[in-house]
Design a protein around this motif. Structure first.
Motif, PDB file in Angstrom:
ATOM      1  N   THR A  85       0.829  -1.208   0.000  1.00 36.97           N
ATOM      2  CA  THR A  85       0.000   0.000   0.000  1.00 36.97           C
ATOM      3  C   THR A  85       0.862   1.255   0.000  1.00 36.97           C
ATOM      4  N   ALA A  86       1.899   1.258   0.829  1.00 35.79           N
ATOM      5  CA  ALA A  86       2.777   2.424   0.915  1.00 35.79           C
ATOM      6  C   ALA A  86       3.444   2.711  -0.423  1.00 35.79           C
ATOM      7  N   LEU A  87       3.958   1.686  -1.087  1.00 29.20           N
ATOM      8  CA  LEU A  87       4.643   1.892  -2.365  1.00 29.20           C
ATOM      9  C   LEU A  87       3.672   2.332  -3.444  1.00 29.20           C
ATOM     10  N   ALA A  88       2.447   1.805  -3.407  1.00 28.09           N
ATOM     11  CA  ALA A  88       1.435   2.252  -4.367  1.00 28.09           C
ATOM     12  C   ALA A  88       1.090   3.717  -4.138  1.00 28.09           C
ATOM     13  N   ASP A  89       1.012   4.129  -2.878  1.00 25.00           N
ATOM     14  CA  ASP A  89       0.710   5.528  -2.570  1.00 25.00           C
ATOM     15  C   ASP A  89       1.867   6.445  -2.969  1.00 25.00           C
ATOM     16  N   VAL A  90       3.094   5.977  -2.824  1.00 23.30           N
ATOM     17  CA  VAL A  90       4.240   6.767  -3.293  1.00 23.30           C
ATOM     18  C   VAL A  90       4.154   6.964  -4.802  1.00 23.30           C
ATOM     19  N   ARG A  91       3.847   5.905  -5.513  1.00 22.53           N
ATOM     20  CA  ARG A  91       3.771   5.998  -6.987  1.00 22.53           C
ATOM     21  C   ARG A  91       2.714   6.995  -7.432  1.00 22.53           C
ATOM     22  N   ARG A  92       1.604   7.096  -6.693  1.00 19.21           N
ATOM     23  CA  ARG A  92       0.552   8.028  -7.115  1.00 19.21           C
ATOM     24  C   ARG A  92       0.687   9.404  -6.472  1.00 19.21           C
ATOM     25  N   GLY A  93       1.743   9.589  -5.679  1.00 16.62           N
ATOM     26  CA  GLY A  93       2.014  10.901  -5.111  1.00 16.62           C
ATOM     27  C   GLY A  93       1.166  11.272  -3.923  1.00 16.62           C
ATOM     28  N   ALA A  94       0.588  10.274  -3.228  1.00 15.60           N
ATOM     29  CA  ALA A  94      -0.212  10.564  -2.034  1.00 15.60           C
ATOM     30  C   ALA A  94       0.684  11.105  -0.924  1.00 15.60           C
ATOM     31  N   VAL A  95       0.157  12.007  -0.134  1.00 15.98           N
ATOM     32  CA  VAL A  95       0.935  12.577   0.970  1.00 15.98           C
ATOM     33  C   VAL A  95       0.801  11.720   2.228  1.00 15.98           C
ATOM     34  N   ILE A  96      -0.393  11.260   2.545  1.00 14.06           N
ATOM     35  CA  ILE A  96      -0.615  10.417   3.723  1.00 14.06           C
ATOM     36  C   ILE A  96      -1.067   9.042   3.264  1.00 14.06           C
ATOM     37  N   SER A  97      -0.375   8.012   3.730  1.00 16.93           N
ATOM     38  CA  SER A  97      -0.711   6.634   3.396  1.00 16.93           C
ATOM     39  C   SER A  97      -1.109   5.912   4.676  1.00 16.93           C
ATOM     40  N   THR A  98      -2.393   5.549   4.779  1.00 11.19           N
ATOM     41  CA  THR A  98      -2.896   4.824   5.946  1.00 11.19           C
ATOM     42  C   THR A  98      -3.454   3.491   5.469  1.00 11.19           C
ATOM     43  N   PRO A  99      -2.694   2.418   5.604  1.00 15.44           N
ATOM     44  CA  PRO A  99      -3.147   1.124   5.090  1.00 15.44           C
ATOM     45  C   PRO A  99      -4.380   0.607   5.812  1.00 15.44           C
TER      46      PRO A  99
END
Length: 262
Positions: A210-224
């Motif tokens: 989830t974290a890596l997917a959120d990095v790829r889409r440029g999300a600022v906060i990643s809460t799995p």
């Protein structure tokens, strides 16, 4: 091939980041205190995925060691494209009556090192016009469970501010805020989690994915996970007096270090 630097890479979430990124064919720079353990992991990753793996043994509570890692992040040869600030440890003591040296060490590892390494990475990445920084915080950032929660709250707020500062540079900043994760973090810290139901726990592979997917889409906060996103929403709405009354760990006596955050 892009290069990723991971702190706290030898255990817990850091180890899972290393394996998932190696499988995705990223070269790695692994940072942790135990050089022997890092060396074994580097050999395993290279054999399994065929990627190049550098080992950088460093104690992030020691400023000279932090500077060595920062110098690697500033390097323009084999530049780091993704920094994962993951190193941390459980503060298994009360603040009042606890060992101040332990508190200061935690501040160095979970706050100052994140600041220094993010600064080094951001400058190098911004000059190249691309890159990403992933700082591992915790759902604890929204609670008031002592200085560990305070450190993670700092990481969360710092990363949000960093994301704003990096707008337009081609570089992103993401903060990962997981809940309880099945790693050795709590066991090694001798924290009794027996009363927490299985539904409260996440698997490390899903958290990292989830974290890596959120990095790829440029999300600022990643809460799995949906359940922890719901918890996060509730905690932000509660009165602070209510927040202070909940979310306490059972505490034993001695702090035990881990090189991964929860």
């Amino acid at each position: 091939m892009a290069t990723v630097l991971i702190t706290g890479a030898s255990a817990g979430l850091g180890l899972e980041f290393a394996w998932q990124l190696a499988t995705a064919r990223y070269d790695l720079v692994l940072v942790a205190r135990d050089a022997e353990r890092l060396g074994r992991l580097a050999s395993q990753l290279h054999a399994a995925a065929g990627v190049n793996v550098e080992v950088l043994a460093a104690d992030l509570s020691v400023r000279a060691d932090v500077e060595r890692v920062a110098e690697r992040l500033r390097a323009t040869e084999k530049p780091v494209s993704l920094l994962v600030n993951n190193a941390g440890f459980a503060l298994h003591q009360k603040f009042v009556g606890g060992d101040l040296a332990v508190e200061e060490r935690a501040l160095e590892v979970m706050v100052r090192a994140v600041l220094v390494l993010s600064h080094a990475a951001a400058e190098q990445m911004a000059a190249r016009g691309r890159g990403a920084i992933l700082n591992v915080a915790s759902i604890a950032a929204l609670f008031t469970t002592g200085t560990y929660a305070a450190h993670k709250a700092w990481v969360r707020t710092f990363t949000e501010g960093l994301a704003v500062a990096l707008e337009g540079t081609g570089v992103t900043a993401t903060v990962l805020c997981p809940g309880f994760v099945h790693t050795e973090f709590h066991e090694r810290a001798d924290i009794d989690m027996a009363d927490y139901p299985e539904i409260a726990w996440l698997n490390a592979d899903a958290v990292v994915a989830t974290a890596l997917a959120d990095v790829r889409r440029g999300a600022v906060i990643s809460t799995p996970s949906l359940r922890y996103r719901a918890v996060s929403g509730v905690m932000r709405l509660l009165p602070r007096a209510a927040v202070r009354s909940i979310g306490k760990y059972r505490k034993q006596t001695e702090p035990v270090e881990d090189v991964s955050t929860d």
